[in-house]
Design a protein around this motif. Structure first.
Motif, PDB file in Angstrom:
ATOM      1  N   UNK A 152      -3.288 124.520 -38.388  1.00 41.66           N
ATOM      2  CA  UNK A 152      -3.430 124.372 -36.938  1.00 41.66           C
ATOM      3  C   UNK A 152      -2.235 123.651 -36.306  1.00 41.66           C
ATOM      4  N   UNK A 153      -2.442 122.481 -35.757  1.00 45.72           N
ATOM      5  CA  UNK A 153      -1.397 121.787 -34.991  1.00 45.72           C
ATOM      6  C   UNK A 153      -0.289 121.190 -35.858  1.00 45.72           C
ATOM      7  N   UNK A 185       7.802 121.195 -46.474  1.00 44.11           N
ATOM      8  CA  UNK A 185       7.924 120.591 -45.152  1.00 44.11           C
ATOM      9  C   UNK A 185       6.705 119.754 -44.816  1.00 44.11           C
ATOM     10  N   UNK A 186       5.528 120.293 -45.042  1.00 40.48           N
ATOM     11  CA  UNK A 186       4.294 119.561 -44.763  1.00 40.48           C
ATOM     12  C   UNK A 186       4.107 118.393 -45.718  1.00 40.48           C
ATOM     13  N   UNK A 187       4.484 118.614 -46.981  1.00 40.83           N
ATOM     14  CA  UNK A 187       4.303 117.568 -47.988  1.00 40.83           C
ATOM     15  C   UNK A 187       5.186 116.358 -47.693  1.00 40.83           C
ATOM     16  N   UNK A 188       6.428 116.594 -47.266  1.00 37.36           N
ATOM     17  CA  UNK A 188       7.382 115.504 -47.034  1.00 37.36           C
ATOM     18  C   UNK A 188       7.061 114.761 -45.742  1.00 37.36           C
ATOM     19  N   UNK A 196       4.219 115.270 -43.482  1.00 36.77           N
ATOM     20  CA  UNK A 196       2.819 114.989 -43.168  1.00 36.77           C
ATOM     21  C   UNK A 196       2.540 115.107 -41.686  1.00 36.77           C
ATOM     22  N   UNK A 197       3.546 115.567 -40.927  1.00 34.43           N
ATOM     23  CA  UNK A 197       3.405 115.688 -39.482  1.00 34.43           C
ATOM     24  C   UNK A 197       3.710 117.130 -39.070  1.00 34.43           C
ATOM     25  N   UNK A 198       3.991 117.299 -37.799  1.00 34.53           N
ATOM     26  CA  UNK A 198       4.322 118.630 -37.296  1.00 34.53           C
ATOM     27  C   UNK A 198       5.525 119.220 -38.049  1.00 34.53           C
ATOM     28  N   UNK A 199       5.354 120.414 -38.589  1.00 36.65           N
ATOM     29  CA  UNK A 199       6.424 121.105 -39.316  1.00 36.65           C
ATOM     30  C   UNK A 199       6.734 122.400 -38.588  1.00 36.65           C
ATOM     31  N   UNK A 200       7.998 122.608 -38.273  1.00 34.98           N
ATOM     32  CA  UNK A 200       8.417 123.837 -37.590  1.00 34.98           C
ATOM     33  C   UNK A 200       9.225 124.701 -38.552  1.00 34.98           C
TER      34      UNK A 200
END
Length: 327
Positions: A268-269, A302-305, A307-311
């Motif tokens: 999601x976000x 990207x998400x693992x490093x 933990x926030x918004x990943x583009x």
């Protein structure tokens, strides 16, 4: 006249044998010898002359000395033969080179071309021998003997050339077969690698997607439906093109976007993405699954490093004579 001694005959026999061996050695290494001489025409002429000289020194001294010819006359006869072989090299060999350089003859089948070259060598040898004999004797009395002798000489020289050419042709054919085999094995290796890549839609991704669908089916049926359709599209792409290692860039990008849609539903976000493909590149063929593993890697790490918004940003554009894909 006193017959030659056994020791003299033995020495001559050894010398003649050495000259024959040297002639065959030059023949066997014709393409590799005298590489320091940069002018190819000059190098070939020198090598042909050396072969002729070795054959003369192998035959003439032995024959003439056993016939009781004196040493001074023997030296004169060898000098005369070397002059003849020089003239033969200059005219016959270079006439053969001229014929070989003809574009029409180059296009002939191998057998016809070799027949033409054999005729050129024999005819040139006989013609030169006839002219030399006539100038030397100023008569035609012994002309037929000289012509017959040089006919056989030209035939032997021509057959040696044909044999060398056939050997070169066979060597080249075997090299081509080896190169084709290596290329075929390389192609099979590449196909195996691509097949392995196609079969590796990450099982963790599949498990996670199915778990997400199971959860969403309780909380948000519409999202679960969208995710199920996207997952079906992804695997349909993988199965329908299983026998083709390439697809268009448009198809590859579309499949990657399907993957990103699934991940967008899951996270999601926390995930957003954009795709940009320069106009006119969509029809080009690229290896299948060249994009999805890269994008999946970017999402995962990207998400693992952060933990926030990943583009995730995917761009395909022209660069020089090719195209570049940025993830």
């Amino acid at each position: 006249m006193k017959p030659p001694s056994l020791v003299s005959l033995l020495i001559l026999f050894i010398f003649s044998s050495m000259m024959l061996v040297l002639a065959f050695y030059i023949l066997a290494n014709f393409r590799r010898m005298l590489q320091r001489i940069r002018i190819e025409w000059l190098r070939k002429n020198i090598l042909v002359w050396l072969i002729g000289m070795c054959l003369i020194l192998a035959v003439v001294p032995f024959n003439t000395y056993t016939s009781g010819v004196k040493i001074d006359k023997l030296v004169f006869m060898i000098g005369k033969e070397l002059l003849i072989i020089t003239i033969m090299t200059l005219f016959v060999f270079n006439a053969t080179l001229l014929v070989l350089s003809n574009a029409h003859i180059k296009r002939m089948p191998f057998r016809r071309r070799m027949g033409f070259i054999l005729f050129t060598i024999v005819f040139g040898t006989v013609l030169c021998a006839g002219v030399i004999t006539y100038i030397n004797d100023h008569s035609v009395k012994n002309l037929h003997v000289a012509l017959l002798s040089n006919f056989y000489t030209g035939a032997v020289a021509g057959l040696i050339y044909v044999t060398m050419s056939y050997t070169d042709l066979e060597r080249q054919r075997k090299m081509n077969e080896k190169e084709l085999e290596v290329a075929r094995l390389q192609q099979l290796k590449t196909k195996a690698e691509l097949d392995a890549l196609h079969s590796k839609v990450n099982p963790h991704f599949l498990y996670n997607a199915l778990n997400s669908i199971a959860d969403l089916s309780i909380t948000d049926g519409k999202k679960a439906r969208r995710m199920t359709i996207a997952l079906a599209d992804l695997f349909r792409y993988s199965i329908n093109y299983s026998h083709n290692n390439y697809s268009t860039l448009n198809d590859e990008v579309a499949m990657t976007e399907v993957y990103l849609q699934i991940e967008k539903i899951r996270f999601e976000d926390q995930l957003t993405y954009s795709v940009s493909v320069e106009e006119g590149l969509g029809h080009y063929l690229v290896p299948r699954f060249i994009l999805q593993p890269l994008v999946e890697n970017a999402v995962k790490h990207g998400l693992k490093v952060t933990g926030k918004m990943t583009e995730i940003f995917l761009e395909v554009k022209r660069e020089g004579n090719g195209m570049v894909i940025y993830v």
